[in-house]
Design an enzyme around this catalytic site. Structure first.
Site, PDB file in Angstrom:
ATOM      1  N   ASP A  34       2.727   2.435   2.424  1.00 33.67           N
ATOM      2  CA  ASP A  34       2.836   3.083   3.739  1.00 33.67           C
ATOM      3  C   ASP A  34       4.271   3.024   4.241  1.00 33.67           C
ATOM      4  O   ASP A  34       4.982   2.047   4.004  1.00 33.67           O
ATOM      5  CB  ASP A  34       1.959   2.358   4.773  1.00 33.67           C
ATOM      6  N   CYS A  49      -2.334   5.269   5.832  1.00 33.12           N
ATOM      7  CA  CYS A  49      -3.769   5.430   6.030  1.00 33.12           C
ATOM      8  C   CYS A  49      -4.078   5.725   7.499  1.00 33.12           C
ATOM      9  O   CYS A  49      -3.198   5.655   8.362  1.00 33.12           O
ATOM     10  CB  CYS A  49      -4.510   4.176   5.587  1.00 33.12           C
ATOM     11  N   CYS A 105       0.810  -1.222   0.000  1.00 30.93           N
ATOM     12  CA  CYS A 105       0.000   0.000   0.000  1.00 30.93           C
ATOM     13  C   CYS A 105       0.845   1.274   0.000  1.00 30.93           C
ATOM     14  O   CYS A 105       0.299   2.373  -0.050  1.00 30.93           O
ATOM     15  CB  CYS A 105      -1.003  -0.004   1.149  1.00 30.93           C
ATOM     16  N   CYS A 132      -2.035  -3.043   9.241  1.00 29.95           N
ATOM     17  CA  CYS A 132      -1.527  -1.767   9.772  1.00 29.95           C
ATOM     18  C   CYS A 132      -0.995  -1.953  11.189  1.00 29.95           C
ATOM     19  O   CYS A 132       0.009  -1.360  11.573  1.00 29.95           O
ATOM     20  CB  CYS A 132      -2.634  -0.715   9.801  1.00 29.95           C
TER      21      CYS A 132
END
Lengths: 168, 138
Positions: free
Chosen positions: B39, B64, B37, B107
């Site tokens: 990140d 996010c 993603c 996450c």
């Protein structure tokens, strides 16, 4: 690899757009309900499903990032739920760029932001140039090492795309 | 899927955002990323060398809302813990506290990885071996 078989083309990471469009037009004609009015109901339903698969594959074949992900998954180079590691040096540079950009945004310094973006675009360009030769090859002729290199390219691209999204 | 209130709170008022001096021997830095993603997360701990207690923790995350909330909560939990206690923090505790949906569990894993990376950096700086963590299926 199914999507390439559907289009009867040799698997590649970058597919020639004109060739692809040509094949797609041919296939659309072949499976379109309008051309199959004499066929049985069952044959028509079957053709409609094939047509849906063709259209889905056509979309995928035109999207470079998604196509690379598809091929690498099919080859087992990317696995679902796999822990991805990325070189610390690259991560650090992404962190730096993000921080500099956040500072520039906070200060409303558009010139600094432009500069960061053009540096990132330069990195992006260098990344593409370094991979150009590999992307000319067919998937079958890529070595394992080259496939891993493509995987690394894919992750670098994702990071770059993520930051470049913030471009004003 | 809507974010839980706790995620929104940490996202809009993140705790402990910032940087510690990574050149200090009692500061451990963990830099981790989730390539799928894009990140990137940096988590730092400052350790009292006599008591092995974490006196300060800071983070910076570009990602996010769930990634920001996970790292923000992690830094809150880290302060006051000993290094050994910090090692025991499990990503599922973050998931429960923040009510993260299944698609956002990665996450919390990222935050746990960042804690472990920061601890290993601190250990290596202070002449200890880096710990090897088992690869888990998430």
């Amino acid at each position: 690899m199914k999507i390439f078989e559907l289009f009867d083309i040799e698997p590649r990471f970058v597919v020639d757009a004109a060739l692809l469009k040509n094949k797609w037009l041919q296939l659309s004609k072949q499976y379109h309900p309008d051309y199959l009015q004499q066929a049985t109901e069952w044959e028509q339903a079957d053709a409609l499903q094939t047509l849906a698969e063709i259209n889905k594959a056509y979309k995928l074949l035109q999207n470079k990032t998604q196509l690379i992900e598809y091929i690498l998954s099919e080859k087992g180079i990317i696995q679902a739920g796999e822990k991805q590691s990325i070189e610390p040096q690259f991560l650090a540079s992404v962190m730096d760029a993000n921080e500099q950009l956040a500072d520039a945004e906070f200060e409303g310094d558009t010139a600094a932001q432009q500069e960061i973006f053009s540096e990132l675009e330069q990195t992006n360009h260098e990344l593409e140039t370094s991979m150009a030769a590999i992307f000319k090859k067919t998937v079958a002729s890529c070595t394992q090492e080259e496939l891993l290199q493509i995987k690394q390219y894919l992750f670098h691209k994702k990071y770059l795309a993520r930051i470049l999204e913030r471009k004003i | 899927m809507a974010y839980s209130e706790k995620v929104i709170d940490h996202y809009s008022n993140p705790k402990n955002v910032g940087t510690l001096d990574k050149s200090k021997t009692n500061v451990g830095t963990g830099l981790v990323g989730a390539p799928e993603c894009g990140d990137v997360m940096r988590l730092q701990i400052e350790v009292d060398e006599t008591t092995h207690t974490i006196t300060d923790a800071k983070f910076k995350t570009f990602g996010c809302g769930s990634a920001i909330a996970s790292s923000s909560l992690a830094t809150e939990w880290l302060k006051g813990k000993t290094v050994d206690q910090a090692l025991a923090i499990d990503n599922m505790e973050l998931v429960e506290e923040l009510n993260l949906p299944p698609v956002k569990i990665h996450c919390s894993v990222l935050a746990e990885d960042a804690i472990k990376a920061a601890i290993n950096d601190y250990r290596v700086k202070n002449g200890m071996d880096a710990l090897v963590f088992e690869e888990r299926i998430h």
